[in-house]
Write a protein that holds these residues in place. Structure first.
Motif, PDB file in Angstrom:
ATOM      1  N   GLU A  93       0.832  -1.204   0.000  1.00 58.15           N
ATOM      2  CA  GLU A  93       0.000   0.000   0.000  1.00 58.15           C
ATOM      3  C   GLU A  93       0.869   1.257   0.000  1.00 58.15           C
ATOM      4  O   GLU A  93       0.614   2.203  -0.761  1.00 58.15           O
ATOM      5  CB  GLU A  93      -0.922  -0.006   1.217  1.00 58.15           C
ATOM      6  N   LYS A  94       1.897   1.260   0.836  1.00 57.08           N
ATOM      7  CA  LYS A  94       2.781   2.423   0.900  1.00 57.08           C
ATOM      8  C   LYS A  94       3.594   2.580  -0.384  1.00 57.08           C
ATOM      9  O   LYS A  94       4.102   3.671  -0.680  1.00 57.08           O
ATOM     10  CB  LYS A  94       3.725   2.302   2.097  1.00 57.08           C
ATOM     11  N   ALA A  95       3.715   1.494  -1.148  1.00 52.47           N
ATOM     12  CA  ALA A  95       4.539   1.511  -2.361  1.00 52.47           C
ATOM     13  C   ALA A  95       3.841   2.130  -3.565  1.00 52.47           C
ATOM     14  O   ALA A  95       4.500   2.448  -4.562  1.00 52.47           O
ATOM     15  CB  ALA A  95       4.969   0.085  -2.714  1.00 52.47           C
ATOM     16  N   ARG A  96       2.536   2.308  -3.500  1.00 51.18           N
ATOM     17  CA  ARG A  96       1.795   2.757  -4.690  1.00 51.18           C
ATOM     18  C   ARG A  96       2.396   4.009  -5.345  1.00 51.18           C
ATOM     19  O   ARG A  96       2.564   4.042  -6.572  1.00 51.18           O
ATOM     20  CB  ARG A  96       0.329   2.995  -4.331  1.00 51.18           C
ATOM     21  N   PRO A  97       2.745   5.047  -4.587  1.00 47.47           N
ATOM     22  CA  PRO A  97       3.288   6.248  -5.244  1.00 47.47           C
ATOM     23  C   PRO A  97       4.704   6.058  -5.801  1.00 47.47           C
ATOM     24  O   PRO A  97       5.203   6.948  -6.501  1.00 47.47           O
ATOM     25  CB  PRO A  97       3.302   7.289  -4.106  1.00 47.47           C
ATOM     26  N   PHE A  98       5.340   4.929  -5.485  1.00 45.85           N
ATOM     27  CA  PHE A  98       6.734   4.708  -5.872  1.00 45.85           C
ATOM     28  C   PHE A  98       6.883   3.811  -7.108  1.00 45.85           C
ATOM     29  O   PHE A  98       7.999   3.588  -7.564  1.00 45.85           O
ATOM     30  CB  PHE A  98       7.499   4.066  -4.705  1.00 45.85           C
ATOM     31  N   VAL A  99       5.782   3.309  -7.626  1.00 49.44           N
ATOM     32  CA  VAL A  99       5.868   2.278  -8.663  1.00 49.44           C
ATOM     33  C   VAL A  99       6.595   2.773  -9.908  1.00 49.44           C
ATOM     34  O   VAL A  99       7.550   2.138 -10.385  1.00 49.44           O
ATOM     35  CB  VAL A  99       4.465   1.748  -9.025  1.00 49.44           C
ATOM     36  N   GLN A 100       6.172   3.889 -10.464  1.00 50.71           N
ATOM     37  CA  GLN A 100       6.752   4.344 -11.730  1.00 50.71           C
ATOM     38  C   GLN A 100       8.230   4.682 -11.581  1.00 50.71           C
ATOM     39  O   GLN A 100       9.052   4.304 -12.426  1.00 50.71           O
ATOM     40  CB  GLN A 100       5.989   5.559 -12.268  1.00 50.71           C
ATOM     41  N   LYS A 101       8.588   5.359 -10.511  1.00 48.22           N
ATOM     42  CA  LYS A 101       9.996   5.715 -10.315  1.00 48.22           C
ATOM     43  C   LYS A 101      10.850   4.477 -10.035  1.00 48.22           C
ATOM     44  O   LYS A 101      12.034   4.440 -10.386  1.00 48.22           O
ATOM     45  CB  LYS A 101      10.135   6.744  -9.191  1.00 48.22           C
ATOM     46  N   ILE A 103      10.250   1.488 -11.395  1.00 45.19           N
ATOM     47  CA  ILE A 103      10.424   0.892 -12.728  1.00 45.19           C
ATOM     48  C   ILE A 103      11.591   1.562 -13.451  1.00 45.19           C
ATOM     49  O   ILE A 103      12.446   0.893 -14.052  1.00 45.19           O
ATOM     50  CB  ILE A 103       9.125   1.026 -13.550  1.00 45.19           C
ATOM     51  N   GLU A 104      11.648   2.877 -13.362  1.00 44.60           N
ATOM     52  CA  GLU A 104      12.711   3.627 -14.042  1.00 44.60           C
ATOM     53  C   GLU A 104      14.067   3.391 -13.380  1.00 44.60           C
ATOM     54  O   GLU A 104      15.068   3.145 -14.069  1.00 44.60           O
ATOM     55  CB  GLU A 104      12.367   5.117 -14.024  1.00 44.60           C
ATOM     56  N   ALA A 105      14.111   3.451 -12.054  1.00 42.43           N
ATOM     57  CA  ALA A 105      15.388   3.323 -11.344  1.00 42.43           C
ATOM     58  C   ALA A 105      15.955   1.913 -11.433  1.00 42.43           C
ATOM     59  O   ALA A 105      17.179   1.729 -11.473  1.00 42.43           O
ATOM     60  CB  ALA A 105      15.212   3.719  -9.879  1.00 42.43           C
ATOM     61  N   GLY A 113       6.799  -3.669 -11.336  1.00 37.04           N
ATOM     62  CA  GLY A 113       6.942  -2.405 -10.632  1.00 37.04           C
ATOM     63  C   GLY A 113       6.425  -2.387  -9.209  1.00 37.04           C
ATOM     64  O   GLY A 113       7.116  -1.912  -8.295  1.00 37.04           O
ATOM     65  N   TRP A 114       5.210  -2.898  -8.993  1.00 35.57           N
ATOM     66  CA  TRP A 114       4.625  -2.822  -7.648  1.00 35.57           C
ATOM     67  C   TRP A 114       5.403  -3.694  -6.670  1.00 35.57           C
ATOM     68  O   TRP A 114       5.649  -3.311  -5.529  1.00 35.57           O
ATOM     69  CB  TRP A 114       3.153  -3.232  -7.702  1.00 35.57           C
ATOM     70  N   TRP A 115       5.796  -4.896  -7.136  1.00 33.61           N
ATOM     71  CA  TRP A 115       6.566  -5.797  -6.267  1.00 33.61           C
ATOM     72  C   TRP A 115       7.888  -5.155  -5.855  1.00 33.61           C
ATOM     73  O   TRP A 115       8.262  -5.162  -4.675  1.00 33.61           O
ATOM     74  CB  TRP A 115       6.812  -7.123  -6.985  1.00 33.61           C
ATOM     75  N   LYS A 208      19.590   6.526  -7.950  1.00 32.34           N
ATOM     76  CA  LYS A 208      18.141   6.741  -7.943  1.00 32.34           C
ATOM     77  C   LYS A 208      17.459   5.866  -6.894  1.00 32.34           C
ATOM     78  O   LYS A 208      16.519   6.299  -6.221  1.00 32.34           O
ATOM     79  CB  LYS A 208      17.556   6.454  -9.326  1.00 32.34           C
ATOM     80  N   VAL A 209      17.925   4.625  -6.755  1.00 31.62           N
ATOM     81  CA  VAL A 209      17.334   3.728  -5.760  1.00 31.62           C
ATOM     82  C   VAL A 209      17.600   4.250  -4.352  1.00 31.62           C
ATOM     83  O   VAL A 209      16.713   4.222  -3.488  1.00 31.62           O
ATOM     84  CB  VAL A 209      17.866   2.291  -5.936  1.00 31.62           C
ATOM     85  N   ALA A 210      18.812   4.739  -4.105  1.00 28.04           N
ATOM     86  CA  ALA A 210      19.128   5.304  -2.791  1.00 28.04           C
ATOM     87  C   ALA A 210      18.207   6.473  -2.465  1.00 28.04           C
ATOM     88  O   ALA A 210      17.721   6.607  -1.330  1.00 28.04           O
ATOM     89  CB  ALA A 210      20.587   5.745  -2.746  1.00 28.04           C
ATOM     90  N   ASP A 211      17.940   7.303  -3.458  1.00 27.79           N
ATOM     91  CA  ASP A 211      17.032   8.433  -3.255  1.00 27.79           C
ATOM     92  C   ASP A 211      15.621   7.947  -2.949  1.00 27.79           C
ATOM     93  O   ASP A 211      14.932   8.500  -2.077  1.00 27.79           O
ATOM     94  CB  ASP A 211      17.031   9.317  -4.503  1.00 27.79           C
ATOM     95  N   LEU A 212      15.191   6.897  -3.628  1.00 30.65           N
ATOM     96  CA  LEU A 212      13.860   6.338  -3.374  1.00 30.65           C
ATOM     97  C   LEU A 212      13.768   5.738  -1.969  1.00 30.65           C
ATOM     98  O   LEU A 212      12.730   5.855  -1.308  1.00 30.65           O
ATOM     99  CB  LEU A 212      13.525   5.274  -4.419  1.00 30.65           C
ATOM    100  N   ILE A 213      14.838   5.093  -1.520  1.00 28.00           N
ATOM    101  CA  ILE A 213      14.839   4.521  -0.166  1.00 28.00           C
ATOM    102  C   ILE A 213      14.680   5.628   0.879  1.00 28.00           C
ATOM    103  O   ILE A 213      13.917   5.485   1.846  1.00 28.00           O
ATOM    104  CB  ILE A 213      16.131   3.715   0.084  1.00 28.00           C
ATOM    105  N   TYR A 214      15.383   6.723   0.680  1.00 31.51           N
ATOM    106  CA  TYR A 214      15.264   7.859   1.598  1.00 31.51           C
ATOM    107  C   TYR A 214      13.824   8.375   1.628  1.00 31.51           C
ATOM    108  O   TYR A 214      13.255   8.625   2.704  1.00 31.51           O
ATOM    109  CB  TYR A 214      16.217   8.973   1.168  1.00 31.51           C
ATOM    110  N   LYS A 215      13.229   8.510   0.454  1.00 30.32           N
ATOM    111  CA  LYS A 215      11.849   8.997   0.375  1.00 30.32           C
ATOM    112  C   LYS A 215      10.866   7.973   0.951  1.00 30.32           C
ATOM    113  O   LYS A 215       9.844   8.347   1.539  1.00 30.32           O
ATOM    114  CB  LYS A 215      11.498   9.328  -1.074  1.00 30.32           C
ATOM    115  N   ALA A 216      11.184   6.689   0.796  1.00 27.72           N
ATOM    116  CA  ALA A 216      10.335   5.649   1.377  1.00 27.72           C
ATOM    117  C   ALA A 216      10.346   5.731   2.898  1.00 27.72           C
ATOM    118  O   ALA A 216       9.304   5.576   3.549  1.00 27.72           O
ATOM    119  CB  ALA A 216      10.805   4.271   0.915  1.00 27.72           C
ATOM    120  N   ALA A 217      11.523   5.966   3.467  1.00 28.18           N
ATOM    121  CA  ALA A 217      11.610   6.115   4.925  1.00 28.18           C
ATOM    122  C   ALA A 217      10.767   7.296   5.393  1.00 28.18           C
ATOM    123  O   ALA A 217      10.082   7.216   6.423  1.00 28.18           O
ATOM    124  CB  ALA A 217      13.069   6.291   5.345  1.00 28.18           C
TER     125      ALA A 217
END
Length: 245
Positions: A93-101, A103-105, A113-115, A208-217
């Motif tokens: 559920e928390k991952a929904r806004p992160f799917v597209q980025k 996929i790209e990263a 993507g969702w997984w 890009k993945v590191a940036d996404l992890i920070y935003k996920a936290a």
């Protein structure tokens, strides 16, 4: 969830820490491979616990295994499969806004993507949990406890006589895929790179993945403790029904 998070959660459920608790808390992920797929590995907790109870062995280890998987309903059930009225678990559920980025990263097809975005959320959780405790040291202690690893290896061989799990080798392999120091966004991204190369033969963009992890936290920071409180109560109830005399 990721390993340090599982150690944290098992300790919260059982109320103490030990090498058997740390090792048991991550066992389902270590079983994935030649003999068990992801779902099967996360549904072996009761079988393992009952076998250990019957043989009066490794009780702490067995209870820790019960905190992890899908059956019985442990942390990964509520993180992956179903939580509250969500379509799936908390991490999805928390991952929904992160799917597209994601996929790209990660340079993956959209159907993954969702997984993989849910993995990003899990790494965000690992960043928060691992930074707040010494769960990495507890994992290292468990993995280097050769007597314990040998005892678990013998137990698994006795339980599944038709399967050669080579558990000691699995320990060595597993430690190569996970962060065993205090987690940072860069170190988690680097380990994820190794995992993605091995599993999917893709080269992720670690920056890009590191940036996404920070935003996920950041994304989980507002309700993560509430999730842990809810799931702790649920898992404690599940364990009481399984472990009562």
């Amino acid at each position: 969830m990721y390993p340090q998070t599982h150690v944290y959660f098992a300790e919260a459920i059982l109320g103490y820490k030990s090498d058997p608790v740390s090792l048991g808390s991550v066992l389902p992920d270590m079983l994935i491979g030649e003999h068990f797929n992801h779902c099967e590995a996360h549904c072996k907790g009761v079988e393992i616990y009952n076998f250990l109870t019957k043989n009066h062995a490794l009780q702490d280890f067995g209870q820790a295994v019960l905190t992890h998987g899908f059956t019985p309903e442990g942390l990964d059930y509520y993180g992956d499969e179903k939580y509250l009225d969500y379509e799936k678990g908390y991490s999805f559920e928390k991952a929904r806004p992160f799917v597209q980025k994601t996929i790209e990263a990660c340079r993956i097809p959209p159907e993954m993507g969702w997984w993989k975005a849910h993995n990003i959320i899990e790494m965000g959780v690992e960043l928060i949990v691992g930074s707040a405790g010494h769960y990495n040291e507890q994992l290292k202690s468990a993995f280097t406890n050769h007597a314990l690893v040998s005892e678990v290896s013998e137990m698994l061989q006795d339980l599944w006589k038709d399967k050669n799990l080579r558990f000691s080798g699995r320990v060595k392999t597993f430690t190569g895929f996970i962060e065993l120091e205090k987690p940072g966004v860069e170190s988690l991204a680097q380990k994820y790179k190794v995992q993605m190369q091995y599993k999917h033969k893709v080269e992720i963009d670690t920056k890009k993945v590191a940036d996404l992890i920070y935003k996920a936290a950041e994304a989980v920071s507002t309700d993560l403790q509430h999730f842990f409180q809810n799931t702790s109560a649920l898992v404690k109830d599940n364990l009481k029904s399984l472990t009562k005399p």
